[in-house]
Structures are given as structure tokens and as C-alpha cells.
Scaffold this motif. Sequence first.
Motif, short mmCIF file in Angstrom:
data_model
loop_
_atom_site.label_atom_id
_atom_site.label_comp_id
_atom_site.label_asym_id
_atom_site.label_seq_id
_atom_site.Cartn_x
_atom_site.Cartn_y
_atom_site.Cartn_z
N ALA A 3 -16.07 -2.31 6.38
CA ALA A 3 -17.12 -3.26 5.97
C ALA A 3 -18.37 -3.08 6.83
O ALA A 3 -19.49 -3.06 6.31
N ALA A 4 -18.19 -2.93 8.13
CA ALA A 4 -19.35 -2.75 9.01
C ALA A 4 -20.09 -1.46 8.67
O ALA A 4 -21.33 -1.44 8.64
N ALA A 5 -19.36 -0.40 8.39
CA ALA A 5 -20.00 0.87 8.03
C ALA A 5 -20.72 0.76 6.69
O ALA A 5 -21.80 1.35 6.52
N ASP A 71 -10.30 -8.93 7.82
CA ASP A 71 -9.76 -8.08 6.74
C ASP A 71 -10.83 -7.23 6.06
O ASP A 71 -10.54 -6.49 5.12
N GLY A 72 -12.08 -7.31 6.53
CA GLY A 72 -13.13 -6.44 6.02
C GLY A 72 -13.63 -6.76 4.63
O GLY A 72 -14.24 -5.91 3.99
N THR A 73 -13.43 -8.00 4.19
CA THR A 73 -13.89 -8.38 2.85
C THR A 73 -15.22 -9.12 2.87
O THR A 73 -15.85 -9.28 1.82
N ARG A 74 -15.62 -9.59 4.04
CA ARG A 74 -16.88 -10.32 4.16
C ARG A 74 -17.58 -9.92 5.45
O ARG A 74 -16.96 -9.52 6.41
N PHE A 108 -22.43 -10.97 3.04
CA PHE A 108 -21.90 -9.96 2.14
C PHE A 108 -20.46 -10.24 1.74
O PHE A 108 -19.68 -10.75 2.56
N GLU A 109 -20.12 -9.85 0.52
CA GLU A 109 -18.74 -9.62 0.12
C GLU A 109 -18.61 -8.13 -0.07
O GLU A 109 -19.48 -7.50 -0.69
N ILE A 110 -17.53 -7.56 0.45
CA ILE A 110 -17.29 -6.12 0.37
C ILE A 110 -16.03 -5.91 -0.45
O ILE A 110 -15.01 -6.56 -0.21
N ARG A 111 -16.11 -4.99 -1.43
CA ARG A 111 -14.96 -4.66 -2.26
C ARG A 111 -14.88 -3.14 -2.40
O ARG A 111 -15.84 -2.52 -2.87
N ARG A 117 -21.39 -8.65 -3.19
CA ARG A 117 -22.32 -9.79 -3.16
C ARG A 117 -23.17 -9.67 -1.93
O ARG A 117 -22.69 -9.32 -0.86
N ILE A 118 -24.46 -9.98 -2.10
CA ILE A 118 -25.36 -10.11 -0.96
C ILE A 118 -26.20 -11.36 -1.18
O ILE A 118 -26.75 -11.57 -2.26
#
Length: 133
Positions: A3-5, A71-74, A108-111, A117-118
Motif C-alpha cells: 500500500a505504501a509503495a 493489512d495494507g487496505t487503507r 486511500f483505499e487500496i485494492r 478510493r482517494i
Amino acid sequence: MTAAATIRAYYDAFNAGDMDRFLSLLTDDVAHDINQGARQTGKEAFSKFMDHMNRCYKEELTDMVIMVNEDGTRGAAEFIVNGTYLATDEGLPEANGQTYRLPAGAFFEIRAGKVARISNYYSLPDWIAQVGG
């Protein structure tokens, strides 16, 4: 990609003006919450929004801090927008090349390694005061 990357790549592409790379980091159904505005959905709507923004503003984001959940989703980012107001945006003060420096943030939401989402936030009254409105 973590997610950070993903968030870092998103802002690196923005700062480089690489709209192809920038848009490739979005899901097709991306939700975009415009600061003090409505939600737009989909990569095509986001692309049109960026065309408009790139016509009216030249911006570089600095002092970036990126935070993500376990968990890298947000995620979230805090940064400074260093900009030049290039062309008058409807309903806003007249543009004549004014510069501005504005604290801002995004959620952010990351998928699947892409931005789903931003939600962007900054002080519009601060920006208007800086450009002489």
C-alpha cells in the motif's frame, strides 16, 4: 506492491506529470472524493478531472508522509502542495500566475495494488486567500 509503495508511486507519477502511469495506478471503478465537492466514480471521470486540473494548475507535492494500516487496505498521505494558478477555474478568483503553498492530505483505499478510493482534503479558504481572492 505494498500500500505504501502504491501511494508513493501515485504521487511520484503526479509530480513527474506522467498521467499514463498515474492513471494506471487506479482501479477502473476508482472513487474520487473531490475536496469540498462531490464523489466521482471511474477512471474516465478521474482522467477528465486531471485534464481540467492540469490546465488550471501546475503543482508539485513535497514533504510527503505516507501512513498505512496493518493489512495494507487503507492509507493516508500528508504533504505540501506547491502550486501555480495557470488558468481561471470556474467560480474561483481570476488566475494570473499566482503561486501558493498549501498543506493537504488524502485518504486511500487500496485494492490489489491499486488505488480504489482517494479522498483529498485542503483548506479552500486558505488557497483563495493565497491567490488574492
